[in-house]
Design a protein around this motif. Structure first.
Motif, PDB file in Angstrom:
ATOM      1  N   LEU A 299     -23.072  -2.853  31.117  1.00  0.00           N
ATOM      2  CA  LEU A 299     -24.095  -3.024  30.088  1.00  0.00           C
ATOM      3  C   LEU A 299     -23.557  -2.596  28.723  1.00  0.00           C
ATOM      4  O   LEU A 299     -22.762  -1.664  28.638  1.00  0.00           O
ATOM      5  N   PRO A 300     -24.016  -3.252  27.662  1.00  0.00           N
ATOM      6  CA  PRO A 300     -23.622  -2.802  26.316  1.00  0.00           C
ATOM      7  C   PRO A 300     -24.112  -1.374  26.063  1.00  0.00           C
ATOM      8  O   PRO A 300     -25.068  -0.914  26.695  1.00  0.00           O
ATOM      9  N   ALA A 301     -23.486  -0.714  25.123  1.00  0.00           N
ATOM     10  CA  ALA A 301     -23.872   0.648  24.753  1.00  0.00           C
ATOM     11  C   ALA A 301     -25.314   0.673  24.255  1.00  0.00           C
ATOM     12  O   ALA A 301     -25.827  -0.327  23.738  1.00  0.00           O
ATOM     13  N   ALA A 302     -25.943   1.820  24.389  1.00  0.00           N
ATOM     14  CA  ALA A 302     -27.347   1.974  23.981  1.00  0.00           C
ATOM     15  C   ALA A 302     -27.546   1.610  22.513  1.00  0.00           C
ATOM     16  O   ALA A 302     -28.550   0.978  22.155  1.00  0.00           O
ATOM     17  N   GLU A 303     -26.592   1.991  21.650  1.00  0.00           N
ATOM     18  CA  GLU A 303     -26.714   1.679  20.220  1.00  0.00           C
ATOM     19  C   GLU A 303     -26.700   0.171  19.981  1.00  0.00           C
ATOM     20  O   GLU A 303     -27.444  -0.344  19.145  1.00  0.00           O
ATOM     21  N   GLU A 304     -25.849  -0.532  20.719  1.00  0.00           N
ATOM     22  CA  GLU A 304     -25.779  -1.991  20.579  1.00  0.00           C
ATOM     23  C   GLU A 304     -27.067  -2.646  21.067  1.00  0.00           C
ATOM     24  O   GLU A 304     -27.584  -3.566  20.438  1.00  0.00           O
ATOM     25  N   LEU A 305     -27.604  -2.168  22.163  1.00  0.00           N
ATOM     26  CA  LEU A 305     -28.865  -2.719  22.668  1.00  0.00           C
ATOM     27  C   LEU A 305     -30.005  -2.442  21.697  1.00  0.00           C
ATOM     28  O   LEU A 305     -30.882  -3.298  21.506  1.00  0.00           O
ATOM     29  N   THR A 306     -29.996  -1.274  21.075  1.00  0.00           N
ATOM     30  CA  THR A 306     -31.019  -0.958  20.074  1.00  0.00           C
ATOM     31  C   THR A 306     -30.919  -1.925  18.901  1.00  0.00           C
ATOM     32  O   THR A 306     -31.936  -2.444  18.432  1.00  0.00           O
TER      33      THR A 306
END
Length: 121
Positions: free
Chosen positions: A23-30
């Motif tokens: 999964l993409p990093a949390a910052e990228e998903l945000t």
């Protein structure tokens, strides 16, 4: 028991862990969620479509095109700019807005996927 939950706890750990780590990093998903949320309002979506086909427009023109007040359009443009979809430049007393490359790409992708869902070929 609910139809949306397993009745038995069983995890295919290797498969689940491989997917979790991919999964993409949390910052990228945000960031992605903020961009999609920015287009989730009908007025902002209309503004984005107008900028998509009109290239560069001032607030006055956008207000006329989308049928909203200049104040409301300015508010929505700030949100689109904050989401990283729109850029602006000052031209004398006018502020000109345009979709940036990310804005065009996100709008194209979202529109294409929704259109394909509604009108399957």
């Amino acid at each position: 028991m609910s139809d949306d939950q397993c009745e038995l706890l069983c995890i295919d750990f290797d498969h689940a862990e491989a997917l979790r780590t991919a999964l993409p990093a949390a910052e990228e998903l945000t960031r992605r969620a903020e961009r999609l949320r920015a287009l989730g309002d009908p007025t902002r979506l209309r503004i984005a479509h107008a900028l998509h086909v009109g290239d560069e427009l001032c607030v006055c023109d956008l207000a006329w095109i989308v049928g909203s007040s200049q104040g409301l359009v300015s508010h929505h443009l700030r949100q689109l700019r904050s989401a990283g979809l729109v850029g602006s430049r000052r031209d004398g007393k006018l502020v000109m807005y345009r979709l940036n490359a990310t804005g065009h790409q996100v709008l194209d992708t979202v529109t294409a996927s929704i259109t394909a869902e509604v009108d399957p070929v």
